[in-house]
Design a protein around this motif. Structure first.
Motif, PDB file in Angstrom:
ATOM      1  N   ARG A 187       0.849  -1.314  -0.047  1.00 13.54           N
ATOM      2  CA  ARG A 187      -0.020   0.104   0.046  1.00 13.54           C
ATOM      3  C   ARG A 187       0.873   1.262  -0.016  1.00 13.54           C
ATOM      4  O   ARG A 187       1.904   1.053   0.411  1.00 13.54           O
ATOM      5  CB  ARG A 187      -0.802  -0.159   1.235  1.00 13.54           C
ATOM      6  N   ARG A 245      -6.975   0.542  -2.936  1.00 13.84           N
ATOM      7  CA  ARG A 245      -8.073  -0.153  -3.615  1.00 13.84           C
ATOM      8  C   ARG A 245      -8.413   0.516  -4.975  1.00 13.84           C
ATOM      9  O   ARG A 245      -8.774   1.853  -5.140  1.00 13.84           O
ATOM     10  CB  ARG A 245      -9.287   0.081  -2.703  1.00 13.84           C
ATOM     11  N   ASN A 272      -0.411  -1.204  10.970  1.00 11.33           N
ATOM     12  CA  ASN A 272      -1.694  -1.439  10.218  1.00 11.33           C
ATOM     13  C   ASN A 272      -1.697  -2.699   9.415  1.00 11.33           C
ATOM     14  O   ASN A 272      -1.642  -2.635   7.979  1.00 11.33           O
ATOM     15  CB  ASN A 272      -2.200  -0.295   9.612  1.00 11.33           C
ATOM     16  N   PHE A 324      -1.998  -6.888   7.637  1.00 10.61           N
ATOM     17  CA  PHE A 324      -3.222  -7.637   7.214  1.00 10.61           C
ATOM     18  C   PHE A 324      -4.449  -6.872   7.211  1.00 10.61           C
ATOM     19  O   PHE A 324      -5.400  -7.483   7.439  1.00 10.61           O
ATOM     20  CB  PHE A 324      -3.271  -8.769   8.033  1.00 10.61           C
ATOM     21  N   GLU A 325      -4.435  -5.814   6.230  1.00 12.92           N
ATOM     22  CA  GLU A 325      -5.551  -5.056   6.096  1.00 12.92           C
ATOM     23  C   GLU A 325      -6.219  -5.522   4.548  1.00 12.92           C
ATOM     24  O   GLU A 325      -5.364  -6.334   3.994  1.00 12.92           O
ATOM     25  CB  GLU A 325      -5.443  -3.371   5.970  1.00 12.92           C
ATOM     26  N   GLU A 326      -7.228  -5.051   4.581  1.00 13.06           N
ATOM     27  CA  GLU A 326      -8.125  -5.674   3.218  1.00 13.06           C
ATOM     28  C   GLU A 326      -7.214  -5.645   1.946  1.00 13.06           C
ATOM     29  O   GLU A 326      -7.020  -6.926   1.183  1.00 13.06           O
ATOM     30  CB  GLU A 326      -9.373  -5.028   2.859  1.00 13.06           C
ATOM     31  N   GLN A 327      -6.615  -4.331   1.693  1.00 10.95           N
ATOM     32  CA  GLN A 327      -5.874  -4.207   0.474  1.00 10.95           C
ATOM     33  C   GLN A 327      -4.456  -5.248   0.570  1.00 10.95           C
ATOM     34  O   GLN A 327      -3.967  -5.614  -0.652  1.00 10.95           O
ATOM     35  CB  GLN A 327      -5.441  -2.794   0.293  1.00 10.95           C
ATOM     36  N   ASP A 328      -3.886  -5.318   1.685  1.00 13.37           N
ATOM     37  CA  ASP A 328      -2.798  -6.249   1.816  1.00 13.37           C
ATOM     38  C   ASP A 328      -3.356  -7.739   1.256  1.00 13.37           C
ATOM     39  O   ASP A 328      -2.469  -8.329   0.601  1.00 13.37           O
ATOM     40  CB  ASP A 328      -2.385  -6.297   3.240  1.00 13.37           C
ATOM     41  N   LEU A 329      -4.293  -8.016   1.714  1.00 11.96           N
ATOM     42  CA  LEU A 329      -4.825  -9.455   1.345  1.00 11.96           C
ATOM     43  C   LEU A 329      -5.044  -9.566  -0.189  1.00 11.96           C
ATOM     44  O   LEU A 329      -4.855 -10.554  -0.582  1.00 11.96           O
ATOM     45  CB  LEU A 329      -6.055  -9.677   2.282  1.00 11.96           C
ATOM     46  N   ARG A 330      -5.638  -8.637  -0.696  1.00 17.27           N
ATOM     47  CA  ARG A 330      -5.842  -8.674  -2.115  1.00 17.27           C
ATOM     48  C   ARG A 330      -4.793  -8.460  -3.043  1.00 17.27           C
ATOM     49  O   ARG A 330      -4.646  -9.094  -3.957  1.00 17.27           O
ATOM     50  CB  ARG A 330      -6.769  -7.198  -2.429  1.00 17.27           C
ATOM     51  N   ASP A 336      -3.235 -11.939  -2.927  1.00 15.50           N
ATOM     52  CA  ASP A 336      -3.930 -12.834  -3.699  1.00 15.50           C
ATOM     53  C   ASP A 336      -3.416 -12.604  -5.224  1.00 15.50           C
ATOM     54  O   ASP A 336      -3.468 -13.629  -5.984  1.00 15.50           O
ATOM     55  CB  ASP A 336      -5.346 -12.645  -3.493  1.00 15.50           C
ATOM     56  N   TRP A 349      -4.711 -15.522   7.828  1.00 16.31           N
ATOM     57  CA  TRP A 349      -5.340 -14.670   6.440  1.00 16.31           C
ATOM     58  C   TRP A 349      -5.134 -15.092   5.041  1.00 16.31           C
ATOM     59  O   TRP A 349      -5.336 -14.590   4.338  1.00 16.31           O
ATOM     60  CB  TRP A 349      -4.750 -13.113   6.876  1.00 16.31           C
TER      61      TRP A 349
END
Length: 456
Positions: free
Chosen positions: A192, A244, A278, A280-286, A289, A325
């Motif tokens: 990010r 995002r 901050n 393992f936020e959603e964007q890190d997971l995306r 993936d 995660w």
């Protein structure tokens, strides 16, 4: 050392467009907004039969000491110092500006061969602007259009007088197996915005090679740098921060993100950098993936670890969080680092080397099928519609990442949960932590399929 030419000039005169044309790829971002290029960027240029290194630079501009603009100019001055010759580019459609006159003095003071390029010279207005450039005292202008490829012949004539001839024997040299083995590992560092990617690379280099700033979005181009660690070469790509998609509105940021995604696809190992406060936020997971889908080896770097409280058990918690995660890349190496303080850098580089080795791993066929028989015996595939699924054998088709073909009956009926079981069992048995594992199903041909059923 190859002959090196730096492209300099004020912002938005077409330097990056010329860079892209000479390297034959759209490596540098191009936009109508001035100041897109911030860091210096190198590429291997080819102009007909001439080969040389070309450096794209930020536009020469003035700014307060310590500001981002001033540090951009420092990057350009470094490029001038490294170069053997300079392309001084002006915009022929606009004509000479006071900034062109001021920065022409910079080019003269460099005491290096300077070729004056009047870019955007197509049309009547370009012709007039090119004539004005004689006033700079840098010799005859070479009228070109970097966007349309005009004037490349004239540019070749001028460059050929500067670039020393290459040895034909070197051009015909074929890469040996040993040279391929010693080729630098391609590493992309992604994450990010403002996760500290450029700061980390600067510490690896031991110099302020890449611009850094508390302001998110400082890096725009994917900049490649060469480093050596314990005798092993690395080509590391710094990339723009990935937000995002719904938050990306400006065209320039969309170009930066596309450039970062290209760096991921070109890389062999990708370091996903997270902010320790901050993580393992959603964007890190995306992003993780995406790396798995692209089949790249993954290393997770948790940056700014020096800001954490240092309680015991924090590293173990990181490991548990990562496996929770990111089950699709279970066991991916995770390293706590501080790019600013230089903590954990050796552990990170070692993790990259080990992830690269796993990504290239091949499993012996005999060992693979012994594991396969045991895995089926321990947990047989489920029956579907009252019929048992038959799994025949498995073989590895390639590495980078490890990819396997499983021969079976009724491939479309095998549930994804059973494939996940096989993948996780294979990771554990053959020590394939973190790297993507591909299993492709293929139905074994039925030797009796061509025969007609006999009538009753």
């Amino acid at each position: 050392m190859p002959f090196t030419i730096a492209i300099i000039g004020r912002p938005n005169v077409g330097k990056s467009t010329l860079f892209n044309r000479l390297v034959g790829q759209k490596l540098a971002l191009v936009d109508d907004v001035p100041g897109v290029t911030r860091d210096r960027r190198e590429g291997e240029a080819k102009l007909f039969d001439l080969n040389f290194t070309i450096i794209d630079t930020a536009g020469l501009d003035e700014g307060p000491k310590g500001s981002l603009t001033a540090r951009m100019q420092e990057q350009t001055e470094t490029a001038i110092a490294l170069a053997d010759a300079l392309f001084f580019v002006i915009d022929a459609r606009i004509g000479l500006t006071p900034a062109d006159r001021a920065f022409a003095d910079v080019a003269r003071r460099a005491d290096k061969p300077v070729l004056l390029l009047a870019n955007k010279s197509e049309g009547k207005h370009g012709e007039l602007g090119a004539m004005e450039s004689y006033a700079l005292g840098l010799g005859d202008p070479i009228q070109i259009s970097a966007e349309h490829g005009e004037g490349m012949g004239e540019l070749y004539d001028a460059v050929s007088k500067l670039v020393p001839p290459t040895d034909d024997e070197e051009d015909e040299h074929e890469e040996t197996d040993e040279e391929r083995a010693n080729r630098p590992i391609r590493v992309a560092i992604v994450g990010r915005p403002n996760a500290g990617k450029s700061t980390l690379i600067n510490h690896l280099l031991g110099e302020e090679r890449l611009l850094t700033s508390p302001e998110a979005g400082t890096t725009r181009d994917s900049i490649a740098v060469e480093i050596e660690w314990k005798g092993r070469g690395f080509r590391i790509f710094d990339t723009a921060g990935l937000r995002r998609r719904s938050r990306i509105e400006e065209k320039l940021e969309k170009l930066s993100v596309a450039d970062a995604l290209r760096a991921v696809r070109f890389a062999e190992v990708v370091v996903l950098m997270m902010d320790a406060q901050n993580r393992f936020e959603e964007q890190d997971l995306r992003i993780a993936d995406l790396i798995e889908r692209e089949g790249r080896a993954l290393v997770i770097a948790v940056n700014k670890w020096d800001l954490m409280d240092g309680n015991p058990g924090q590293i173990s918690m990181l490991r548990r969080d990562a496996d929770h995660w990111l089950p699709q890349v279970a066991g991916a190496p995770i390293v706590a680092v501080s790019g600013l303080m230089g903590e954990g850098i050796d552990r990170l580089m070692q993790a990259i080397v080990e992830a690269y080795a796993v990504w290239n791993r091949r499993v012996p066929t005999a060992a693979l099928n012994r594991w396969f028989e045991g895995a089926i015996a321990d947990n047989p595939p489920p029956a579907v519609s009252g019929r048992r699924l038959k799994l025949n054998y498995i073989t590895q088709t390639k590495a980078r990442p490890p990819s396997f073909v499983l021969f079976c009956s009724r491939a479309d009926a095998i549930p994804q949960s059973y494939l996940r079981y096989l993948t996780n069992s294979m990771r554990e048995t053959f020590e394939l932590p973190g790297t993507p594992v591909r299993i492709t199903l293929r139905e074994k041909a039925n030797p009796f399929a061509h025969k007609r059923k006999r009538p009753n």
